[in-house]
Design a protein around this motif. Structure first.
Motif, PDB file in Angstrom:
ATOM      1  N   MET A  59       0.833  -1.182   0.000  1.00 37.07           N
ATOM      2  CA  MET A  59       0.000   0.000   0.000  1.00 37.07           C
ATOM      3  C   MET A  59       0.880   1.248   0.000  1.00 37.07           C
ATOM      4  O   MET A  59       1.763   1.402   0.844  1.00 37.07           O
ATOM      5  N   ALA A  60       0.674   2.125  -0.932  1.00 44.20           N
ATOM      6  CA  ALA A  60       1.443   3.362  -1.039  1.00 44.20           C
ATOM      7  C   ALA A  60       1.009   4.333   0.047  1.00 44.20           C
ATOM      8  O   ALA A  60      -0.173   4.487   0.326  1.00 44.20           O
ATOM      9  N   ARG A  61       2.000   4.975   0.659  1.00 47.64           N
ATOM     10  CA  ARG A  61       1.718   5.961   1.701  1.00 47.64           C
ATOM     11  C   ARG A  61       1.994   7.354   1.164  1.00 47.64           C
ATOM     12  O   ARG A  61       2.867   7.546   0.333  1.00 47.64           O
ATOM     13  N   ASN A  62       1.252   8.313   1.654  1.00 44.42           N
ATOM     14  CA  ASN A  62       1.401   9.691   1.237  1.00 44.42           C
ATOM     15  C   ASN A  62       2.182  10.453   2.311  1.00 44.42           C
ATOM     16  O   ASN A  62       1.722  10.578   3.437  1.00 44.42           O
ATOM     17  N   TYR A  63       3.376  10.951   1.967  1.00 42.82           N
ATOM     18  CA  TYR A  63       4.228  11.683   2.894  1.00 42.82           C
ATOM     19  C   TYR A  63       4.292  13.150   2.485  1.00 42.82           C
ATOM     20  O   TYR A  63       4.383  13.469   1.296  1.00 42.82           O
ATOM     21  N   THR A  64       4.261  14.037   3.474  1.00 47.00           N
ATOM     22  CA  THR A  64       4.469  15.464   3.230  1.00 47.00           C
ATOM     23  C   THR A  64       5.405  16.004   4.290  1.00 47.00           C
ATOM     24  O   THR A  64       5.390  15.545   5.441  1.00 47.00           O
ATOM     25  N   VAL A  65       6.225  16.957   3.915  1.00 42.53           N
ATOM     26  CA  VAL A  65       7.110  17.641   4.855  1.00 42.53           C
ATOM     27  C   VAL A  65       7.027  19.123   4.538  1.00 42.53           C
ATOM     28  O   VAL A  65       7.249  19.527   3.396  1.00 42.53           O
ATOM     29  N   GLN A  66       6.658  19.912   5.552  1.00 43.90           N
ATOM     30  CA  GLN A  66       6.549  21.359   5.375  1.00 43.90           C
ATOM     31  C   GLN A  66       7.276  22.058   6.511  1.00 43.90           C
ATOM     32  O   GLN A  66       7.177  21.629   7.671  1.00 43.90           O
ATOM     33  N   VAL A  67       7.982  23.122   6.187  1.00 42.01           N
ATOM     34  CA  VAL A  67       8.636  23.918   7.224  1.00 42.01           C
ATOM     35  C   VAL A  67       7.545  24.636   8.008  1.00 42.01           C
ATOM     36  O   VAL A  67       6.726  25.355   7.437  1.00 42.01           O
ATOM     37  N   ALA A  68       7.524  24.418   9.319  1.00 38.59           N
ATOM     38  CA  ALA A  68       6.502  25.015  10.180  1.00 38.59           C
ATOM     39  C   ALA A  68       7.023  26.245  10.911  1.00 38.59           C
ATOM     40  O   ALA A  68       6.258  27.156  11.235  1.00 38.59           O
ATOM     41  N   ASP A  69       8.354  26.273  11.179  1.00 41.46           N
ATOM     42  CA  ASP A  69       8.912  27.363  11.961  1.00 41.46           C
ATOM     43  C   ASP A  69      10.427  27.385  11.756  1.00 41.46           C
ATOM     44  O   ASP A  69      11.058  26.336  11.662  1.00 41.46           O
TER      45      ASP A  69
END
Length: 184
Positions: A1-11
């Motif tokens: 099963m493919a997983r959806n990853y996200t990375v965003q700068v929060a601070d």
């Protein structure tokens, strides 16, 4: 099963970068810290993290070089400042962190003179809130020897096909300072 990853700068702070990491529909925060060797500048980081806690609703992990010791047992051959430790521990409490402990060598920094260790301290650590700990109950911290750590980092970057990304400096960073992030 493919997983959806996200990375965003929060601070971004000149001593720490916080990213929000999303996996499928769950998110958590990770602050990577390099606290200043100057105690007065570390105080600014403690205030920043305490203020950030007010807005941090996701599980939160903070890892890195905090450049501070919390207990007299975390220093060998050097001075222990109870006042500085109290201010550091006040931040830990205000952020609702717990020290995740570590296996491996107790001390993460040492100074040598003529090949002999004269001072050793535990400056590097991982702190997580209870929510983060519940989401990652099997996570652990291992202190590695410097050579092993560098080798492991290169292996991780190579095998995961990550690249190093340079982030433009923000207004809160000191002139000439750069932050390196690993990204897909």
């Amino acid at each position: 099963m493919a997983r959806n990853y996200t990375v965003q700068v929060a601070d971004v702070h000149f001593q720490a970068v916080t990213v929000s990491i999303g996996v499928d529909n769950r998110a958590w925060l990770c602050s990577v810290v390099y606290a200043s060797p100057t105690p007065s500048l570390r105080e600014a980081l403690w205030s920043h993290l305490t203020n950030f806690r007010q807005h941090a609703l996701s599980p939160w992990l903070a890892v890195g070089d905090f450049n501070e010791i919390a207990l007299p047992t975390e220093v060998l051959g050097g001075d222990f400042s109870e006042a500085r430790a109290a201010r550091f521990l006040a931040m830990v409490e205000a952020c609702e962190f717990m020290d995740l402990g570590a296996i491996g060598p107790t001390f993460t920094w040492e100074r040598r003179l003529n090949g002999r260790r004269t001072i050793a301290k535990r400056l590097d650590r991982a702190l997580g809130d209870i929510s983060w700990r519940h989401n990652f109950p099997e996570a652990y911290v291992e202190n590695l020897a410097r050579f092993i750590l560098i080798t492991a980092l290169y292996w991780f970057v190579a095998t995961q096909r990550w690249r190093i990304t340079q982030v433009a400096p923000s207004a809160s960073m000191q002139r000439g300072q750069r932050i390196l992030l690993l990204g897909l």
